[in-house]
Scaffold this active site. Structure first.
Site, PDB file in Angstrom:
ATOM      1  N   LYS A   1       0.803  -1.224   0.000  1.00  0.00           N
ATOM      2  CA  LYS A   1       0.000   0.000   0.000  1.00  0.00           C
ATOM      3  C   LYS A   1       0.836   1.274   0.000  1.00  0.00           C
ATOM      4  CE  LYS A   1      -4.351  -1.900   1.487  1.00  0.00           C
ATOM      5  NZ  LYS A   1      -5.478  -1.928   2.386  1.00  0.00           N
TER       6      LYS A   1
ATOM      7  N   LYS B   1      -6.926 -10.239  -5.601  1.00  0.00           N
ATOM      8  CA  LYS B   1      -8.116 -10.490  -4.793  1.00  0.00           C
ATOM      9  C   LYS B   1      -9.121  -9.350  -4.923  1.00  0.00           C
ATOM     10  CE  LYS B   1      -7.597  -8.513  -0.247  1.00  0.00           C
ATOM     11  NZ  LYS B   1      -8.927  -7.884  -0.332  1.00  0.00           N
TER      12      LYS B   1
ATOM     13  N   LYS C   1     -11.883  -3.775  -1.534  1.00  0.00           N
ATOM     14  CA  LYS C   1     -12.786  -2.623  -1.573  1.00  0.00           C
ATOM     15  C   LYS C   1     -12.092  -1.308  -1.869  1.00  0.00           C
ATOM     16  CE  LYS C   1     -13.501  -3.113   3.322  1.00  0.00           C
ATOM     17  NZ  LYS C   1     -12.190  -2.634   3.825  1.00  0.00           N
TER      18      LYS C   1
END
Ligand code: ATP
Ligand code: MG
Length: 325
Positions: free
Chosen positions: A111, A192, A195
Site C-alpha cells: 500500500k 483479490k 474494496k
C-alpha cells in the site's frame, strides 16, 4: 469459548469477498458475550480519505452488518472510534513493537508503494489492529489470508508485552473460514477482490442484481472448454467455482463436474450470487428507513465494548509503568 472479533474498515464498497471472508463467518457464529464486531473507522484514515465519505460509509457498513444478520442481542456492534481504548492501547503497544517488524508487513509494502506521501498511521496500522484484538481477549480472529501476517504480529506483540511486563494479554490466533478464504477479482482473477481498489471485476454487496449478473457473465475465464477446478492453472474458472461453492455450501471440485460449459457455469454463479445478496439488500433498505435505530444500536454497543476494553487498558497501563490516576 473465547471471544471472537471482526473489524471492517469503511475504505470502499463492501464486496462478496468481505461477505464470505468476514461477515458470514461472523453471522454464523454469534455467541452472546463472545462476539464483537466493529466498523474500524480509525483504520480508514491510513490512506487518502474523504471525511464525509468515511462518515457516510461507517453508517453504511454498520447497516450492512445488521442487514447481513448481525444480531445486536448476541453481538456487540460498535464504531471503533467510539471506544477510546482502541487509540489508548494502540499507543502502549507501539511502545512494545519494533520499527522493523511493522516495516516488513506485506500489506504496508504494497500500500505504500508508488505513493509520494505515506501516512505514519499506515505503518502502524497493524499495531492498532493488535490493540483491537488484545482489548477484548479475542483468541480467535476469523479473517481471510490477507490478514494472516497482521494476526501473527498481534500474537508476537502480546507475547513480548507479557514477557516484559507480566501476563496482561491473551495471544490470538487466526481462524480461516473453511470455504472461500479468498475471492478473486472477476476480471483479474490473480488479484483479490478488494474494496479500496474499485475494479470492474468486483461484486459489491450494494450492486443491483442486474449489475451483479452482468459482472459474473463478463468474468474472465481461461483457455479450454472443460470445467475443472484448478486454481493454479485456471484461476478464472476456479474463482467462479469458489464463489458458487461459497454461495451454496458445496465443494468447488465436486461442482466442477456438474457443468458442461462456461456459460452454464456463469449462469449458475450469477443466480447463486443474487440469491445470497438480494435478501440482504432488502433488509438493508428497510434499516435505511430508520437510521436512528441503527445509531442507538451502535451507541449501546460502544457502551458494552467500552466496559470490556477499560479493564484491559487499565491493566496494560499499570503493567507498563504508568501511574494510575
Ligand atoms: P482494502 O482494499 O481496504 O484492504 P479489503 O476488501 O481487502 O479492503 P479489509 O478491510 O482488508 O477488506 O478486510 C475485511 C475483511 O474481509 C477481512 O477479514 C479480510 O480478510 C476479508 N477479505 C477482504 N478481501 C477478501 C477477499 N477477496 N476474499 C475473502 N475475504 C476477504
Ligand atoms: Mg485488505
Amino acid at each position: 469459548m473465547s471471544r471472537r472479533i471482526t473489524g471492517l474498515t469503511p475504505s470502499g464498497e463492501l464486496h462478496l469477498g468481505n461477505y464470505f471472508g468476514a461477515i458470514k463467518p461472523l453471522v454464523d457464529h454469534q455467541v452472546p458475550g463472545k462476539t464483537i464486531t466493529f466498523v474500524s473507522d480509525l483504520h480508514a484514515l491510513t490512506l487518502d480519505h474523504d471525511p464525509a465519505q468515511v462518515r457516510r460509509r461507517t453508517m453504511e457498513f454498520a447497516t450492512m452488518l445488521l442487514a447481513a444478520g448481525v444480531d445486536p442481542e448476541r453481538t456487540v456492534l460498535f464504531v471503533q472510534s467510539h471506544v477510546a481504548g482502541h487509540a489508548e492501547l494502540h499507543y502502549l503497544l507501539e511502545s512494545a513493537t519494533g520499527y522493523g517488524e511493522v516495516r516488513r508487513m506485506i500489506q504496508f509494502r504494497e500500500k505504500s508503494r508508488n505513493r509520494r506521501h505515506t501516512r505514519v498511521s499506515l505503518l502502524t496500522y497493524p499495531v492498532l489492529m493488535a490493540a483491537d484484538i488484545l482489548l477484548y481477549d479475542a483468541l480467535e480472529v476469523p479473517v481471510g489470508e490477507d490478514q494472516r501476517q497482521h494476526v501473527e504480529l498481534a500474537r508476537d506483540i502480546a507475547e513480548r508485552f507479557n514477557a516484559a511486563y507480566g501476563p496482561v494479554f491473551t495471544p490470538p490466533r487466526m481462524v480461516n473460514p473453511p470455504v472461500a478464504a479468498r475471492i478473486m477479482d472477476l476480471t483479474r482473477p490473480t488479484a483479490k477482490m478488494s474494496k479500496s481498489v474499485s475494479a470492474a471485476g468486483s461484486l459489491r454487496l450494494l450492486d443491483p442484481p442486474e449489475v451483479l449478473r452482468h459482472t459474473v457473465m463478463r468474468a474472465v475465464t481461461d483457455a479450454g472448454d472443460t470445467v475443472e477446478y484448478d486454481p493454479a492453472y485456471r484461476p478464472g474458472l476456479a474463482n467462479l467455482l469458489t464463489i458458487l461453492a461459497a454461495c451454496t455450501g458445496e465443494d468447488p471440485a465436486r461442482l466442477a463436474g456438474t457443468f458442461r460449459g462456461y456459460r452454464q457455469l456463469k449462469e449458475a454463479v450469477a443466480d447463486a450470487v443474487v440469491a445470497v445478496v438480494e435478501p440482504i439488500q432488502r433488509r438493508y433498505a428497510a434499516l435505511g428507513e430508520d437510521p436512528d435505530q441503527v445509531r442507538k444500536i451502535l451507541r449501546d454497543g460502544a457502551i458494552r465494548a467500552g466496559e470490556i476494553a477499560r479493564g484491559r487498558v487499565d491493566e496494560a497501563k499499570r503493567a507498563i509503568g504508568l501511574l494510575s490516576a
